[in-house]
Design an enzyme around this catalytic site. Structure first.
Site, PDB file in Angstrom:
ATOM      1  N   ASP A  95      38.977 -12.214  92.814  1.00  0.00           N
ATOM      2  CA  ASP A  95      40.006 -12.940  92.060  1.00  0.00           C
ATOM      3  C   ASP A  95      41.287 -12.114  92.028  1.00  0.00           C
ATOM      4  O   ASP A  95      41.583 -11.402  91.060  1.00  0.00           O
ATOM      5  CB  ASP A  95      39.527 -13.258  90.645  1.00  0.00           C
ATOM      6  CG  ASP A  95      40.379 -14.345  89.995  1.00  0.00           C
ATOM      7  OD1 ASP A  95      41.313 -14.844  90.661  1.00  0.00           O
ATOM      8  OD2 ASP A  95      40.118 -14.681  88.831  1.00  0.00           O
ATOM      9  N   CYS A  98      43.802 -11.602  89.036  1.00  0.00           N
ATOM     10  CA  CYS A  98      43.296 -12.059  87.752  1.00  0.00           C
ATOM     11  C   CYS A  98      44.117 -11.263  86.725  1.00  0.00           C
ATOM     12  O   CYS A  98      44.334 -10.062  86.906  1.00  0.00           O
ATOM     13  CB  CYS A  98      41.810 -11.723  87.633  1.00  0.00           C
ATOM     14  SG  CYS A  98      41.081 -12.344  86.119  1.00  0.00           S
ATOM     15  N   PHE A 203      39.934 -17.611  79.928  1.00  0.00           N
ATOM     16  CA  PHE A 203      40.043 -18.310  78.639  1.00  0.00           C
ATOM     17  C   PHE A 203      41.491 -18.571  78.271  1.00  0.00           C
ATOM     18  O   PHE A 203      42.429 -18.008  78.839  1.00  0.00           O
ATOM     19  CB  PHE A 203      39.369 -17.495  77.526  1.00  0.00           C
ATOM     20  CG  PHE A 203      40.051 -16.179  77.219  1.00  0.00           C
ATOM     21  CD1 PHE A 203      41.215 -16.122  76.478  1.00  0.00           C
ATOM     22  CD2 PHE A 203      39.494 -14.989  77.663  1.00  0.00           C
ATOM     23  CE1 PHE A 203      41.842 -14.910  76.197  1.00  0.00           C
ATOM     24  CE2 PHE A 203      40.110 -13.766  77.387  1.00  0.00           C
ATOM     25  CZ  PHE A 203      41.285 -13.734  76.656  1.00  0.00           C
ATOM     26  N   LEU A 204      41.616 -19.427  77.295  1.00  0.00           N
ATOM     27  CA  LEU A 204      42.887 -19.694  76.612  1.00  0.00           C
ATOM     28  C   LEU A 204      42.563 -19.526  75.136  1.00  0.00           C
ATOM     29  O   LEU A 204      41.636 -20.160  74.630  1.00  0.00           O
ATOM     30  CB  LEU A 204      43.340 -21.119  76.932  1.00  0.00           C
ATOM     31  CG  LEU A 204      44.413 -21.770  76.086  1.00  0.00           C
ATOM     32  CD1 LEU A 204      45.706 -20.970  76.121  1.00  0.00           C
ATOM     33  CD2 LEU A 204      44.689 -23.182  76.610  1.00  0.00           C
ATOM     34  N   SER A 381      41.469  -8.886  70.469  1.00  0.00           N
ATOM     35  CA  SER A 381      42.252  -8.458  71.623  1.00  0.00           C
ATOM     36  C   SER A 381      43.297  -7.470  71.121  1.00  0.00           C
ATOM     37  O   SER A 381      43.551  -7.387  69.912  1.00  0.00           O
ATOM     38  CB  SER A 381      42.934  -9.664  72.274  1.00  0.00           C
ATOM     39  OG  SER A 381      41.975 -10.559  72.787  1.00  0.00           O
ATOM     40  N   HIS A 400      41.218  -2.731  81.099  1.00  0.00           N
ATOM     41  CA  HIS A 400      41.648  -4.142  81.230  1.00  0.00           C
ATOM     42  C   HIS A 400      40.954  -5.082  80.258  1.00  0.00           C
ATOM     43  O   HIS A 400      41.337  -6.237  80.134  1.00  0.00           O
ATOM     44  CB  HIS A 400      41.434  -4.631  82.661  1.00  0.00           C
ATOM     45  CG  HIS A 400      40.069  -5.199  82.940  1.00  0.00           C
ATOM     46  ND1 HIS A 400      38.896  -4.503  82.742  1.00  0.00           N
ATOM     47  CD2 HIS A 400      39.692  -6.423  83.416  1.00  0.00           C
ATOM     48  CE1 HIS A 400      37.873  -5.250  83.084  1.00  0.00           C
ATOM     49  NE2 HIS A 400      38.315  -6.413  83.490  1.00  0.00           N
TER      50      HIS A 400
END
Lengths: 477, 137
Positions: A95, A98, A203-204, A381, A400
């Site tokens: 990815d 990403c 995700f959102l 987060s 990350h």
């Protein structure tokens, strides 16, 4: 911990040359005692394997969220000399680019009177999961521009603001994109998926800035306590996956052709200056630019909903920053006392440039680059800032994310999706996904605690902790 | 069951067995589609797409075949119901047939980003083939 690994500081560890036969430099990684309990031997062997690659500079690095990956470990950072060194898709991942971005809003939690309604509306606006199709109707010409210009092309089409571009790593466009290195197959996968979230750990998330650790820097970054923020985590979708698949085949043959001894087939690579290496870089850069545009299109869809629901303006939802965490880039760093251009691979690692770096937007430059670290659905987060210590130690790199510690199958044995969702609801966190298995597989318990990961990079001096964000609502792909 | 999921921290590791190599490829195709779409009913086929792949070794052929199938499923929105394959140990030709993806029926899985060489093993005994393969998610 393996007896051959040497502890060199409170959270610093060294893998000596010889740990894996053919290591050209040592491996170095950062782990607290808590995180050291879950380190996989395979990930450490992979750090050693990377240290065997030609032209590697200084060390093969592992961040605290390190775990076993494809070729490189996830959480791996390695820089290669531009003349002697190589480029490897295993150091970037399937990815490509990403990454994660965060916007702020003028709202507080009290404004979210219908959180479920908001989540439902965002879920409809942003295509998620397997088989999702973008509402965008990109032409082949549009796709070319997306790959050449990245997020600025999305803005040019009306999907964002100029300041969004300025607040992306590399201004949302990696130079050196080579469209001819992107196959028709990659293009075919890319067209219907631009503007979609994907699945897995993508995700959102609606979050609240819950705890500010550095008021001055938080103010510069535009974040204040209690503020509602939105985080978007996704990448280059099928286009990037296909670019990786296509070039892996070529680079496997190239490694033989150039006489590169590989300790692991997954480290297929080619000299940076070879036609195969240059083609991979060009294709990877095109996919990276697609990923920046993808996150920009999604950001716009989110902002449209927020404008409609809350009567706020687009300008009141600025992009704090957008970081890539799967990418290889040409960057200038200090090597043996002199500034030198190197090709830095970050695979599940984030650029974290320190104060004064020209690459950091001028508005943030005195504080260091904003670094966004997503947690898991139930854990916080973080917003960090890059440091000069990171510049000196890790080619300006940090962690990350949380880093997975349990498999998806064992996650599903631990709790059902309904149980995970109910547990999150008790904490005030709503979650929505195309299926309940996706929720079970991404349960908070399967990840390392994000707080411990960021605490470790802070202790190592690789980043400063600026703000902690609590999840309030999560859309999983 | 001709395939089962094995423990793997980050990705999906599958063990697939079959009595011959063509069948092994077909079952590995179903293993991939089950990861992507969840457990689904194999309904009478409405669409068919040609598929072919080559490899310098049987194991490489498995990776290339599954990479090609992944491309077909993602771009044709095809949920496989059947494979008709003719394979030797370095090439395969045939068709994959199935039904169009429907969100209500086929949203039980997770996207696969690529087919990995990591931990790839293909073994042959007197009675069966066994493939261990990781899908990068």
């Amino acid at each position: 911990m393996n007896e051959n690994i040497r502890r060199t500081g409170p959270v610093e560890w060294e893998i000596p040359q010889g740990f894996v036969s053919g290591m050209r430099v040592p491996g170095r990684f950062f782990l607290s005692d808590v995180l050291a309990e879950s380190i996989e031997d395979g990930a450490l062997t992979q750090l050693g394997n990377v240290a065997c690659l030609p032209g590697i500079v200084k060390s093969s690095f592992g961040m605290p969220d390190i775990h076993w990956g494809y070729g490189f470990p996830i959480g791996g950072v390695a820089a290669f000399d531009e003349t002697e060194g190589v480029i490897s898709p295993g150091g970037v991942g399937f990815d490509i680019n990403c990454g994660v971005r965060m916007i702020t809003t003028p709202l507080t939690e009290e404004d979210l009177t219908d959180k479920q309604g908001l989540i439902d509306e965002l879920y409809e606006a942003v295509p998620v999961g397997v088989g999702a199709k973008s509402p965008l109707r990109l032409s082949q010409k549009d796709l070319t521009k997306v790959m050449e210009e990245g997020s600025s092309y999305a803005v040019e089409l009306g999907y964002g603001m100029t300041s969004d571009v300025e607040h992306c790593e590399e201004n949302g466009c990696l130079s050196g994109a080579d469209i001819s290195a992107v196959s028709d197959k990659a293009r075919k996968r890319g067209i219907p998926q631009c503007g979609t979230l994907g699945s897995g750990n993508h995700f959102l998330e609606i979050q609240k800035a819950e705890e500010i650790f550095d008021e001055k820097t938080a103010e510069v970054f535009g974040v204040s306590a209690g503020q509602i923020c939105i985080m978007i985590h996704c990448g280059s979708r099928g286009l990037g996956h296909q670019v990786c698949t296509d070039h892996l085949k070529v680079l496997e043959e190239a490694a033989d052709k150039y006489g590169i001894r590989l300790p692991d087939r997954q480290l297929a690579c080619a000299p940076l200056s070879s036609k195969e290496g240059e083609a991979y870089f060009g294709g990877m850069a095109a996919a990276a630019n697609y990923a920046w545009a993808n996150r920009q299109f999604i950001t716009h869809a989110v902002r449209e909903i927020m404008v409609k629901r809350f009567g706020i303006s687009y300008e009141e939802m600025p992009l704090v920053y957008d970081v890539a965490h799967n990418v290889a880039k040409h960057e200038t760093h200090e090597v043996n006392g002199a500034k030198e251009m190197v090709c830095v691979h970050r695979k599940g690692a984030t650029r974290a440039f320190g104060p004064g770096c020209a690459e950091v937007p001028s508005v943030y430059r005195a504080e260091g680059q904003p670094v966004i670290i997503p947690g898991s659905m139930g854990t916080s987060s973080y917003l960090l800032a890059g440091t000069n210590a990171a510049m000196q130690q890790t080619f300006g790199s940090t962690c990350h994310g949380a880093g997975r510690v349990k498999s998806r199958s064992s996650a599903k044995k631990m709790q059902t999706g309904d149980e995970v969702a109910a547990s999150l609801l008790e904490q005030g966190i709503l979650v929505k996904a195309p299926n309940q298995a996706a929720i079970a597989e991404e349960a908070p318990a399967v990840y390392k605690p994000s707080s411990e990961v960021v605490k470790t990079v802070a202790e190592a001096g690789l980043s400063r902790i600026i703000c902690r964000m609590k999840p309030l609502g999560v859309i999983k792909g | 069951m001709p395939f089962e999921e094995l423990e793997h921290t980050a990705d999906v590791k599958m063990r697939i067995t079959a009595s011959d190599f063509s069948l092994l490829l077909a079952e590995s195709g179903f293993a991939l589609s089950q990861v992507m779409y969840g457990k689904y009913k194999r309904e009478p086929s409405e669409i068919a797409v040609s598929i072919e792949a080559e490899g310098t070794t049987p194991a490489e052929l498995c990776v290339n075949f599954l990479s090609e199938l992944l491309f077909i499923m993602e771009t044709e929105y095809l949920v496989p119901s059947a494979f008709s394959l003719t394979a030797d140990e370095t090439s395969i030709t045939g068709t994959v047939s199935g039904i169009p993806f429907e969100r209500g029926k086929h949203s039980g899985g997770i996207e696969v980003k690529g087919i990995s060489y990591s931990g790839l093993t293909l073994t042959k005994t007197n009675t069966e083939y066994e493939l261990i393969i990781i899908f990068d998610i």
